[in-house]
Design a protein around this motif. Structure first.
Motif, short mmCIF file in Angstrom:
data_model
loop_
_atom_site.label_atom_id
_atom_site.label_comp_id
_atom_site.label_asym_id
_atom_site.label_seq_id
_atom_site.Cartn_x
_atom_site.Cartn_y
_atom_site.Cartn_z
N VAL A 1 0.83 -1.21 0.00
CA VAL A 1 0.00 0.00 0.00
C VAL A 1 0.86 1.26 0.00
CG1 VAL A 1 -1.90 -1.14 1.19
CG2 VAL A 1 -0.19 0.09 2.53
N THR A 2 0.28 2.34 -0.52
CA THR A 2 0.99 3.63 -0.56
C THR A 2 0.87 4.35 0.79
OG1 THR A 2 -1.00 4.74 -1.30
CG2 THR A 2 0.50 3.96 -3.01
N LEU A 3 1.68 5.38 0.94
CA LEU A 3 1.64 6.21 2.14
C LEU A 3 0.26 6.83 2.34
CD1 LEU A 3 3.26 7.51 4.47
CD2 LEU A 3 3.91 9.34 2.88
N HIS A 4 -0.37 7.25 1.24
CA HIS A 4 -1.67 7.90 1.38
C HIS A 4 -2.76 6.92 1.80
CE1 HIS A 4 -0.78 11.91 -0.86
NE2 HIS A 4 0.27 11.45 -0.21
N ARG A 5 -2.62 5.66 1.40
CA ARG A 5 -3.59 4.68 1.88
C ARG A 5 -3.43 4.51 3.40
NH1 ARG A 5 -4.93 -1.31 0.11
NH2 ARG A 5 -6.47 -1.75 1.71
N ARG A 6 -2.18 4.62 3.87
CA ARG A 6 -1.94 4.54 5.31
C ARG A 6 -2.58 5.74 6.01
NH1 ARG A 6 -2.47 2.88 9.37
NH2 ARG A 6 -1.06 1.90 10.87
N PHE A 7 -2.47 6.92 5.39
CA PHE A 7 -3.12 8.12 5.95
C PHE A 7 -4.63 7.88 6.07
CE2 PHE A 7 0.20 11.25 3.93
CZ PHE A 7 1.13 10.89 4.88
N VAL A 8 -5.21 7.34 4.98
CA VAL A 8 -6.65 7.07 4.97
C VAL A 8 -7.01 6.17 6.16
CG1 VAL A 8 -8.49 5.82 3.72
CG2 VAL A 8 -6.98 7.38 2.48
N GLU A 9 -6.20 5.11 6.33
CA GLU A 9 -6.46 4.15 7.42
C GLU A 9 -6.33 4.81 8.79
OE1 GLU A 9 -7.59 1.23 7.37
OE2 GLU A 9 -6.90 0.16 9.16
N CYS A 10 -5.27 5.61 8.97
CA CYS A 10 -5.06 6.29 10.25
C CYS A 10 -6.25 7.19 10.57
CB CYS A 10 -3.80 7.16 10.22
SG CYS A 10 -2.29 6.23 10.36
N ASN A 11 -6.70 7.96 9.57
CA ASN A 11 -7.83 8.86 9.79
C ASN A 11 -9.10 8.07 10.11
OD1 ASN A 11 -6.98 11.64 7.54
ND2 ASN A 11 -6.33 11.15 9.61
N ALA A 12 -9.29 6.96 9.39
CA ALA A 12 -10.48 6.14 9.63
C ALA A 12 -10.44 5.54 11.04
CB ALA A 12 -10.59 5.03 8.58
N GLN A 13 -9.23 5.21 11.51
CA GLN A 13 -9.11 4.59 12.83
C GLN A 13 -9.43 5.54 13.98
OE1 GLN A 13 -5.28 2.85 12.12
NE2 GLN A 13 -6.06 0.78 12.23
N VAL A 14 -9.27 6.83 13.76
CA VAL A 14 -9.69 7.77 14.79
C VAL A 14 -11.12 8.26 14.49
CG1 VAL A 14 -7.36 8.47 15.36
CG2 VAL A 14 -8.64 9.82 13.70
N ARG A 15 -11.75 7.53 13.56
CA ARG A 15 -13.13 7.79 13.15
C ARG A 15 -13.31 9.21 12.63
NH1 ARG A 15 -15.38 4.56 18.21
NH2 ARG A 15 -14.29 2.65 17.75
N ALA A 16 -12.38 9.59 11.80
CA ALA A 16 -12.50 10.85 11.06
C ALA A 16 -12.81 10.47 9.62
CB ALA A 16 -11.20 11.63 11.13
N ARG A 17 -13.39 11.40 8.87
CA ARG A 17 -13.62 11.12 7.47
C ARG A 17 -12.30 11.32 6.73
NH1 ARG A 17 -18.21 12.19 3.94
NH2 ARG A 17 -19.30 13.10 5.71
N PRO A 18 -11.77 10.26 6.11
CA PRO A 18 -10.47 10.39 5.44
C PRO A 18 -10.57 11.31 4.22
CG PRO A 18 -11.08 8.09 5.73
CD PRO A 18 -12.31 8.89 6.00
N PHE A 19 -9.45 11.88 3.85
CA PHE A 19 -9.37 12.66 2.61
C PHE A 19 -9.06 11.71 1.46
CE2 PHE A 19 -8.67 15.62 6.01
CZ PHE A 19 -9.36 16.75 5.60
N GLU A 20 -9.16 12.23 0.24
CA GLU A 20 -8.82 11.43 -0.93
C GLU A 20 -7.30 11.27 -1.03
OE1 GLU A 20 -10.80 10.12 -3.47
OE2 GLU A 20 -12.53 10.59 -2.19
N SER A 21 -6.88 10.14 -1.56
CA SER A 21 -5.47 9.97 -1.91
C SER A 21 -5.08 11.10 -2.85
CB SER A 21 -5.28 8.65 -2.66
OG SER A 21 -4.78 7.67 -1.82
N GLN A 22 -3.91 11.66 -2.62
CA GLN A 22 -3.38 12.74 -3.46
C GLN A 22 -4.20 14.02 -3.38
OE1 GLN A 22 -0.36 12.31 -4.54
NE2 GLN A 22 -0.34 10.15 -3.96
N SER A 23 -5.03 14.15 -2.34
CA SER A 23 -5.69 15.43 -2.08
C SER A 23 -4.61 16.42 -1.64
CB SER A 23 -6.73 15.26 -0.98
OG SER A 23 -6.10 14.77 0.20
N ASP A 24 -4.91 17.72 -1.69
CA ASP A 24 -3.94 18.72 -1.23
C ASP A 24 -3.55 18.45 0.22
OD1 ASP A 24 -4.05 19.93 -3.65
OD2 ASP A 24 -5.31 21.63 -3.01
N GLU A 25 -4.54 18.06 1.04
CA GLU A 25 -4.27 17.81 2.47
C GLU A 25 -3.19 16.74 2.65
OE1 GLU A 25 -7.25 18.02 1.12
OE2 GLU A 25 -8.37 19.54 2.25
N TYR A 26 -3.38 15.61 1.96
CA TYR A 26 -2.42 14.52 2.13
C TYR A 26 -1.08 14.81 1.45
CZ TYR A 26 -5.89 11.37 4.24
OH TYR A 26 -6.80 10.78 5.08
#
Lengths: 278, 148, 104
Positions: A230-255
Motif C-alpha cells: 500500500v501507498t503512504l496515502h492509503r496509510r493516511f486514509v487508514e489512520c484517519n479512519a481509525q480515529v473515526r475521522a472522514r479520510p481525505f482522498e489519496s493525493q488530495s492537497d491535504e495529504y
C-alpha cells in the motif's frame, strides 16, 4: 512569579509536541532531539524501522519476513509495468530524470509552476496523462507496484526534501502539512501527534507506536493485515479512519501537504522501502 | 568400473515415472486429516497414534505472534530417517496447517508461514523411523492497535 | 495457470537450500465479501512438489491455514552449483504453476 516560570518551563518542554512556527530546519532539529531524549538507547537510524526499533519479538518476526518478503512480488510486477511502453511508444523512463531509477529521495517536491506538492505517485500518473494514457487508481494495484519498484531502485539513497526559502507558498504547504499532523480530528479526537509524539514509547493495545522521524522511509509497505502493498496515502486514509475521522482522498492537497511535512521530518534517513509491516 | 545398481534402478524408475506422468508427480495428500476440525482427531487420522513428546524436535515460533495472518514457523530435528514433518494449530478451525513429506536426501529443517485465528498451542510432529515425536509451544495472537 | 514461483536456490557447503515464495491468495473460505456479504470460497494451494534430477526431494501438503503468498524453505543433500530445482504447485481449484531455478 514562580507559577509563570513553571508555565514557561512546561511550554518549552513541549516544544516538540506543539506546532510552533520555527521554520522547517528548526522543526526537524527539535523533532530529532525530542526522540533522541525519549529513546536514548535507540540508534537514531533505527527509527526508520518503525515499531521494530523498540519491540524485540516483533523485530525477529519482521526480519524473518524480510528474508523473503511478500512485497518482492509487487516489485517484480512493478518493474514489468514500468518497462512496458505506452501506446505512443514512450515509457515511464522518459518522464523522469535518470530514467526514473534511484530518484525517490527527491519526492515529494514543491512545484513552483502549479504551487502544489508533487508526490511520486502523482508524478507517475502525470507521466501517463502526458502520454495519452488513463491515470491509474491510487489506492492499490498497478500504480502501487510501479511506485514500489521505483522505491526499490532508490533504496539506500538519503531523503532530502527541500522547502525553498525564497518561496512562501512552499513554506505554506509545509506549514499546512504540519498543522494537519498536530490537528485533532474524528470521533476519537486524535491528532497524528497525539500518538506518534505525545505517547510514543507506549503501546496502542499490542502495538508500540512509531516515531515521526523515519516514519515514511519504507513506503510503499506490504501490510500483512491487508496482505498487499500500500501507498503512504492509503496509510493516511487508514489512520484517519481509525480515529473515526472522514479520510481525505489519496493525493488530495491535504495529504500531499502532510506527506511534504512528514517526509521533511525524515530528511537524512536512508530510503528502505518497500518494507513489510504488520 | 562398478555400476551402482541401486542408483541405476532409481534413475530408470524416475525416467519411467516422468514418461508416464509428464511433469506432475503429486502423491496422495492426506485430505481427511486436513478436514478434521479437532487437533487430536487430525493427529489420530494422520499419524494413527499419539506422538511422543521429544526435545529432539525443535519448534521455532514466536511466543507472541505479531500478526495472526503471518506467523513464521521453523521445525528441525536431529532424529534420523525422518519421513515427515507436520504443523498442527490446536485452535484453528482445521488444525492441520501443513505436512511435509521428506525423502532420503532431505535435511530435516523446514520453514513455512502460517495463519492463526487465535492464541493456541502449536505442535510440531516429526515422523522418524516409523514413530511420531512432537514438541509444542503456546503462541499468543495479539490484537493490534493500528494493524488490527 | 498460476503465477510463477519466486525461487532462491543456494548451495551452503554440501546442503542445497531452497526458499520459495508463491503468489497466491490462500483464501481460507471463512471470510465474507464486505460488498456482497457472500462467503468468499476457499482457494488455496494443496500440494507443492520439488524435483531435483528426477527425484522428488520434498513434498508439502497444505491446508487453508498457510499464509497468503506462501513462503516455504527446505534443504537436501546431493546437489551442486549449476543443478536445477523444479517446483510445482496445484490448488484446490485445479490451478497449477511450475517454475525452475538453478543452484548458486
Amino acid at each position: 512569579m514562580i507559577k509563570v516560570f513553571v508555565i514557561i518551563l512546561v511550554a518549552t518542554g513541549l516544544l516538540a509536541t506543539q506546532p510552533v512556527s520555527a521554520g522547517p530546519e528548526r522543526d526537524l532539529q527539535a523533532m530529532q532531539d525530542f526522540y533522541q531524549k525519549r529513546f536514548p538507547n535507540v540508534a537514531p537510524e533505527e527509527f526508520a524501522n518503525g515499531l521494530y526499533a523498540f519491540d524485540e519479538g516483533a523485530r525477529e518476526q519482521w526480519l524473518e519476513l524480510e528474508d523473503f518478503p511478500p512485497y518482492e512480488i509487487a516489485v517484480e510486477e512493478g518493474e514489468g509495468y514500468f518497462n512496458t511502453p505506452f501506446a505512443n511508444g514512450n515509457s515511464y523512463a522518459d518522464c523522469f530524470e535518470n530514467n526514473g531509477l534511484s530518484i525517490k529521495q527527491n519526492y515529494p517536491y514543491f512545484d513552483s509552476d502549479t504551487s502544489k506538492v508533487v508526490t511520486l505517485e502523482l508524478a507517475i500518473n502525470q507521466c501517463r496523462e502526458e502520454n495519452g494514457e488513463q491515470p491509474l487508481p491510487y489506492l492499490r494495484g498497478e500504480l502501487t507496484a510501479i511506485s514500489a519498484y521505483m522505491a526499490y531502485t532508490s533504496r539506500g539513497n538519503t531523503i532530502n526534501v527541500q522547502v525553498p526559502n525564497d518561496n512562501p507558498k512552499a513554506l505554506a504547504a509545509y506549514e499546512a502539512g504540519k498543522q494537519f499532523y498536530y490537528s485533532r480530528r474524528g470521533q476519537l479526537n486524535f491528532a497524528c501527534s497525539s500518538c506518534h509524539v505525545q505517547v510514543v514509547g507506549l503501546s496502542l493495545r499490542a502495538d508500540p507506536i512509531s516515531t515521526t522521524v523515519g516514519q515514511v522511509t519504507h513506503f510503499p509497505a506490504y501490510r500483512t493485515v491487508w496482505g498487499e502493498i500500500v501507498t503512504l496515502h492509503r496509510r493516511f486514509v487508514e489512520c484517519n479512519a481509525q480515529v473515526r475521522a472522514r479520510p481525505f482522498e489519496s493525493q488530495s492537497d491535504e495529504y500531499r501537504n502532510l506527506e511534504y511535512f512528514l517526509t521533511y521530518m525524515s530528511n537524512g534517513f536512508e530510503l528502505n522501502g518497500p518494507s513489510s509491516r504488520r | 568400473m562398478k555400476i551402482d545398481r541401486r542408483f541405476f534402478i532409481r534413475k530408470v524408475l524416475a525416467v519411467g515415472v516422468l514418461l508416464a506422468l509428464p511433469r506432475i508427480l503429486f502423491a496422495a495428500r492426506p485430505d481427511k486429516a486436513f478436514a478434521a476440525t479437532d487437533g487430536d482427531e487430525a493427529m489420530a487420522t494422520l499419524f494413527g497414534e499419539t506422538p511422543v513428546a521429544s526435545d529432539r524436535v525443535v519448534l521455532k515460533i514466536p511466543e507472541i505472534a505479531e500478526n495472526g495472518a503471518v506467523v513464521p514457523v521453523t521445525i528441525s530435528t536431529d532424529l534420523e530417517n525422518v519421513e515427515s514433518i507436520s504443523v498442527v494449530v490446536a485452535k484453528n478451525p482445521t488444525p492441520l496447517a501443513a505436512s511435509f513429506a521428506l525423502g532420503p536426501r532431505s535435511v530435516a529443517n523446514v520453514s513455512v508461514r502460517i495463519k492463526m485465528g487465535e492464541s493456541s498451542q502449536v505442535l510440531a510432529v516429526v515422523k522418524a523411523g516409523g514413530k511420531h515425536y512432537s514438541t509444542s509451544k503456546d503462541v499468543k495472537v495479539t490484537i493490534g492497535g493500528c494493524g488490527g | 495457470m498460476g503465477k510463477p514461483i519466486k525461487i532462491r536456490a543456494k548451495m551452503k557447503g554440501d546442503i542445497a537450500e531452497v526458499k520459495a515464495l508463491m503468489p497466491h491468495e490462500m483464501e481460507a473460505g471463512f471470510r465474507r465479501d464486505p460488498a456482497t456479504n457472500e462467503r468468499v470460497p476457499a482457494h488455496y494451494i494443496t500440494d507443492v512438489v520439488a524435483e531435483h534430477n528426477g527425484d522428488v526431494v520434498f513434498t508439502a501438503y497444505w491446508g487453508p491455514a498457510v499464509s497468503k503468498n506462501p513462503f516455504v524453505s527446505f534443504s537436501f543433500l546431493g546437489a551442486a552449483v549449476g543443478d536445477t530445482i523444479n517446483l510445482h504447485w496445484k490448488d484446490n481449484k485445479g490451478d497449477s504453476s511450475a517454475t525452475e531455478a538453478v543452484f548458486k
